[in-house]
Design a protein around this motif. Sequence first.
Motif, PDB file in Angstrom:
ATOM      1  N   PRO A  46     -49.872  -6.099  22.634  1.00  0.00           N
ATOM      2  CA  PRO A  46     -49.798  -7.573  22.665  1.00  0.00           C
ATOM      3  C   PRO A  46     -50.648  -8.118  23.803  1.00  0.00           C
ATOM      4  O   PRO A  46     -50.539  -7.648  24.927  1.00  0.00           O
ATOM      5  CB  PRO A  46     -48.325  -7.847  22.906  1.00  0.00           C
ATOM      6  N   LEU A  59     -47.502  -3.249  15.023  1.00  0.00           N
ATOM      7  CA  LEU A  59     -46.766  -4.479  15.348  1.00  0.00           C
ATOM      8  C   LEU A  59     -46.954  -5.509  14.239  1.00  0.00           C
ATOM      9  O   LEU A  59     -47.912  -5.473  13.504  1.00  0.00           O
ATOM     10  CB  LEU A  59     -47.292  -5.036  16.676  1.00  0.00           C
ATOM     11  N   LYS A  60     -46.030  -6.466  14.139  1.00  0.00           N
ATOM     12  CA  LYS A  60     -46.045  -7.514  13.107  1.00  0.00           C
ATOM     13  C   LYS A  60     -47.011  -8.589  13.550  1.00  0.00           C
ATOM     14  O   LYS A  60     -47.676  -8.511  14.571  1.00  0.00           O
ATOM     15  CB  LYS A  60     -44.615  -8.088  12.963  1.00  0.00           C
ATOM     16  N   ASP A  61     -47.047  -9.731  12.763  1.00  0.00           N
ATOM     17  CA  ASP A  61     -48.069 -10.751  13.026  1.00  0.00           C
ATOM     18  C   ASP A  61     -47.869 -11.384  14.384  1.00  0.00           C
ATOM     19  O   ASP A  61     -48.823 -11.733  15.041  1.00  0.00           O
ATOM     20  CB  ASP A  61     -47.944 -11.849  11.962  1.00  0.00           C
ATOM     21  N   HIS A  62     -46.616 -11.649  14.771  1.00  0.00           N
ATOM     22  CA  HIS A  62     -46.453 -12.439  16.011  1.00  0.00           C
ATOM     23  C   HIS A  62     -45.574 -11.703  16.987  1.00  0.00           C
ATOM     24  O   HIS A  62     -44.608 -11.068  16.587  1.00  0.00           O
ATOM     25  CB  HIS A  62     -45.782 -13.783  15.691  1.00  0.00           C
ATOM     26  N   VAL A  63     -45.914 -11.781  18.255  1.00  0.00           N
ATOM     27  CA  VAL A  63     -45.023 -11.210  19.281  1.00  0.00           C
ATOM     28  C   VAL A  63     -44.713 -12.308  20.287  1.00  0.00           C
ATOM     29  O   VAL A  63     -45.615 -12.962  20.781  1.00  0.00           O
ATOM     30  CB  VAL A  63     -45.739 -10.043  20.011  1.00  0.00           C
ATOM     31  N   VAL A  64     -43.402 -12.573  20.497  1.00  0.00           N
ATOM     32  CA  VAL A  64     -43.020 -13.574  21.519  1.00  0.00           C
ATOM     33  C   VAL A  64     -42.466 -12.799  22.701  1.00  0.00           C
ATOM     34  O   VAL A  64     -41.520 -12.031  22.550  1.00  0.00           O
ATOM     35  CB  VAL A  64     -41.933 -14.528  20.981  1.00  0.00           C
ATOM     36  N   VAL A  65     -43.096 -12.928  23.864  1.00  0.00           N
ATOM     37  CA  VAL A  65     -42.671 -12.130  25.027  1.00  0.00           C
ATOM     38  C   VAL A  65     -41.982 -13.052  26.025  1.00  0.00           C
ATOM     39  O   VAL A  65     -42.558 -14.040  26.442  1.00  0.00           O
ATOM     40  CB  VAL A  65     -43.900 -11.452  25.692  1.00  0.00           C
ATOM     41  N   LEU A  76     -51.267 -11.212  26.232  1.00  0.00           N
ATOM     42  CA  LEU A  76     -50.375 -12.297  26.650  1.00  0.00           C
ATOM     43  C   LEU A  76     -51.193 -13.527  26.948  1.00  0.00           C
ATOM     44  O   LEU A  76     -51.745 -13.659  28.016  1.00  0.00           O
ATOM     45  CB  LEU A  76     -49.601 -11.858  27.897  1.00  0.00           C
TER      46      LEU A  76
END
Lengths: 208, 208
Positions: free
Chosen positions: B31, B4-10, B33
């Motif tokens: 990720p 996964l990349k640096d940021h995950v927005v869920v 949360l």
Amino acid sequence: MKELKDHVVVITYGPSSEASVTASPVSQQTPSLFAYSVTPSASRFSSRRASVHVIGLVLRFITMVLCFVSALSLAVNVQRPSKRHLTQNSSSFASYPELLYCFGVAVIGFVYTSLQTFKGVCDITHRGVLISEPLSDYISFIFDQVICYLLVSSSSVAIAWIQHINEDAIKTLRNNSIVSVSMSFSAFLVLTLSGLLSGYKLCKRFMW
Amino acid sequence: MKELKDHVVVITYGPSSEASVTASPVSQQTPSLFAYSVTPSASRFSSRRASVHVIGLVLRFITMVLCFVSALSLAVNVQRPSKRHLTQNSSSFASYPELLYCFGVAVIGFVYTSLQTFKGVCDITHRGVLISEPLSDYISFIFDQVICYLLVSSSSVAIAWIQHINEDAIKTLRNNSIVSVSMSFSAFLVLTLSGLLSGYKLCKRFMW
């Protein structure tokens, strides 16, 4: 881990320029990242943006032609003053401030829309070549509004002049002014549409 | 599972009306949360929307006052025709089409802006009471533009009339017209700002 809702949309972004959005219906505990992935299209013109661009270009071209005809129909009168009625009332538009104002606004409108048309055509091949995109959106929006106000103002003044004039000596000038006013009023209507479009483009950019 | 990349927005949403957005810097595999969660504020007026509303209200109120003064300064002349110069040139504005046009537009502007001001004040207590919000945004935007064009058109025509008139018989009328034109031109400028604001509100609604 909190019990998750029906859908989880995971947007991953980071240092690498490529960004991706994946949405997955989640029944189990942890979101499994599959289902349709929407990657922002890499092609230079999305179809929506291209159609907005072309419509704007067409509207500006029409305004350019209308302003040209409006100015020309007044200027044409200067070369052939009617010999029979060479009385004190010269039949040139230049001796009437209202017509001079109408002529001036038509020329300004013509110059502005031809520059915009030229830039619009350039943008098709390489975008933002002369002026950067954001700046050009602001300039287009502001100048479209200002020139709209000038066109409606000069048309109104010329209409008031036409209503006052009924001397035979300047009948040709009166007819030419009627042609000129109808052209500049139509240019006003077309440029209003173009102004709405540039307002829409500005909002799109402003909202992002 | 792809690295996964640096940021995950869920973004989690589902049948229950409550939706929440959580963004988390992810170093491990899956990720986690946590971090700041942004829940759309439930209060009826977000502070940004309230300030836009109040600014719009103030601009409309100012336009209303300017249109009123513009119409009044022309109408005031009718009651006290100057006895000394009761010549053929009546000193009432009604006998000059340009001033009649200017008066008519000022009255239209006054009626429109007072309705808008009334609706704006009603909206503060209970929103969308008279007309639904989306419809009122469309109406505001269209009428702001139309009345702007009418105001600039009538001011231009009246200015052209003032330049032509230099008879002493109607000096008072001429002075009153100067006051009226400056009021209606300022109303035009203020309403232009209000038009920009209603365009912004319309775009906000259109973009959601």
